[in-house]
Enzyme design. Sequence first.
Site, PDB file in Angstrom:
ATOM      1  N   HIS A   1     -53.900  11.636  59.966  1.00 26.83           N
ATOM      2  CA  HIS A   1     -53.951  13.094  60.130  1.00 26.83           C
ATOM      3  C   HIS A   1     -52.947  13.884  59.297  1.00 26.83           C
ATOM      4  O   HIS A   1     -52.953  15.120  59.363  1.00 26.83           O
ATOM      5  CB  HIS A   1     -53.777  13.449  61.609  1.00 26.83           C
ATOM      6  CG  HIS A   1     -52.465  12.981  62.200  1.00 26.83           C
ATOM      7  ND1 HIS A   1     -52.030  13.410  63.431  1.00 26.83           N
ATOM      8  CD2 HIS A   1     -51.494  12.139  61.744  1.00 26.83           C
ATOM      9  CE1 HIS A   1     -50.874  12.859  63.724  1.00 26.83           C
ATOM     10  NE2 HIS A   1     -50.520  12.078  62.705  1.00 26.83           N
ATOM     11  N   HIS A   2     -52.076  13.226  58.550  1.00 25.26           N
ATOM     12  CA  HIS A   2     -51.071  13.974  57.775  1.00 25.26           C
ATOM     13  C   HIS A   2     -51.516  14.316  56.354  1.00 25.26           C
ATOM     14  O   HIS A   2     -50.933  15.205  55.726  1.00 25.26           O
ATOM     15  CB  HIS A   2     -49.763  13.190  57.690  1.00 25.26           C
ATOM     16  CG  HIS A   2     -49.050  13.033  58.993  1.00 25.26           C
ATOM     17  ND1 HIS A   2     -48.746  14.100  59.808  1.00 25.26           N
ATOM     18  CD2 HIS A   2     -48.586  11.917  59.627  1.00 25.26           C
ATOM     19  CE1 HIS A   2     -48.121  13.659  60.897  1.00 25.26           C
ATOM     20  NE2 HIS A   2     -48.017  12.344  60.807  1.00 25.26           N
ATOM     21  N   ALA A   3     -52.495  13.594  55.817  1.00 20.99           N
ATOM     22  CA  ALA A   3     -52.895  13.843  54.425  1.00 20.99           C
ATOM     23  C   ALA A   3     -53.373  15.272  54.254  1.00 20.99           C
ATOM     24  O   ALA A   3     -54.137  15.798  55.069  1.00 20.99           O
ATOM     25  CB  ALA A   3     -53.999  12.864  54.016  1.00 20.99           C
TER      26      ALA A   3
END
Length: 391
Positions: free
Chosen positions: A131-133
Site C-alpha cells: 500500500h505504500h507505492a
Amino acid sequence: MSGRAQLMWDEAVTGYDFGPDHPMDPVRLALTRSLVSAFGLDREMDVVSAKPAGESTLRLVHREDYVAAVKAASADPRGADTAYGLGTVDDPAFAGMHEVSALIAGQSVAAAEAVWRGDALHAVNFAGGLHHAMPGGASGFCIYNDASIAIARLLELGAERVAYVDVDVHHGDGVQAAFWEDPRVLTISLHEHPRTLFPQTGWPEETGAPSGAEGSAVNVALPAGTGDAGWLRAFHAVVPELLADFRPQVLVTQHGADTHFEDPLAHLAVSLDAQRAVQVALHELAHEHADGRWVALGGGGYAVVEVVPRSWTHLVAIAAGREIAPETVIPEEWRQRVFALTRQLGPARMTDGRWPVAWADWDAGYDPADRLDQAVLAARKAVFPLRGLLA
C-alpha cells in the site's frame, strides 16, 4: 453469485525478495501458504493463479516513466534510479523485480474482477497489500500498489462506490494518494500515529481533496502502545458507521500483521486474537454493506514465523467460511516445515491466549483525557461532519 471463495496464489510471488538482510522475508508467504494447506483450507476454495498485470493495467495507477524505471532496474539492478525510490535501503533493486511485482498486482486485480463478476463472493491475496507505492515511485517495501490498481480496475468495470479499510500498523498512504480526488473511493486507515512511525502521514486532518472529495479519506492515528482493547474500540468507533453511510458495492481490505506486539518495526501491542476479531468484523461488514463482495489483501508483517502465517491463515479461513477456533493446535507437519526452512520453532496454537478480546463500545461514552479516545475523537470530528454524520 458463487458462495465459494478464491485464494490467489502462485509460487512465483515468493520471488518478491529484497535480499537476506531485508525484513520483508518472502518465507512469510511460503509459510502462510503451507499453513493454509495444513488446515485443508485450499480444498474449500478455488486456488487461482492469475497473469501478471500488463502495462496498461499498471498505468491505471502508476506513471509510464515509473513503470519504465522499474523495468530498467529489474533488468539491471545496479543501474536503479533512486529518484524513483528504487535501489534504496527500503526498496533495493533485484533481478526480476518488475515481473514479480506485476504478478502480485495481477493476483489482486484478478481477485477484484472475480468478486465484481460474481465468480466468487470473497477473494484473498495475502501476497498483496503493498500500500505504500506511489504513482511515481517505490516506497516502504512496495514497488507496485496492487491495492490501488485493483480498486482502479473495479472503477473501470463500473463500480461506483468502493470502500478500502487498511488495518496495517503503517498508514495506507499510497492508496489514499491514488484516490485523494475521487469520491467514489472511501479510504479508511487505522495506524500508529505519524509522530512515531513511517511514513509520517495519516493525520486525522487528511480528509480528501477539497474539490469534491472531502470526507473520502479517514485516518485514525493511534498512540504508540495501543493494545487489543483500544485497537478494537477505535475500529468499531469509526469503521462500521462510515461503511453504513457509504454503502460500498465492494469492500477491499488490507490486513498488515505488523500491529502485533512482537513485530520488530512498530510500536503497537495488538495480539493475533484481536487481529482475528477485526478480520471477522470486516467479513461481517462486507455482508452487511457490500452484498458480501470482499477482496482481502495481506500487507506488512515482520514477525515472519510467529505471527504472519497464523494471522493470514485465519483471514483465509474466514473468507472460506471455515473459521479456525483460536485454541486450535497447529498441525505438527507445519511446525516441522517451519524448522526446516528457518531453524526456528513454530507456534503451537492459533491464538496468543487472549481470546475472546474485550473492548468498550464508543456509544457507552468516552474519556476526553484518554489518548486513545482523543485519537478516535480527532478522526470522527475531522470526517464525520463532512459526511453528514454526528461526531
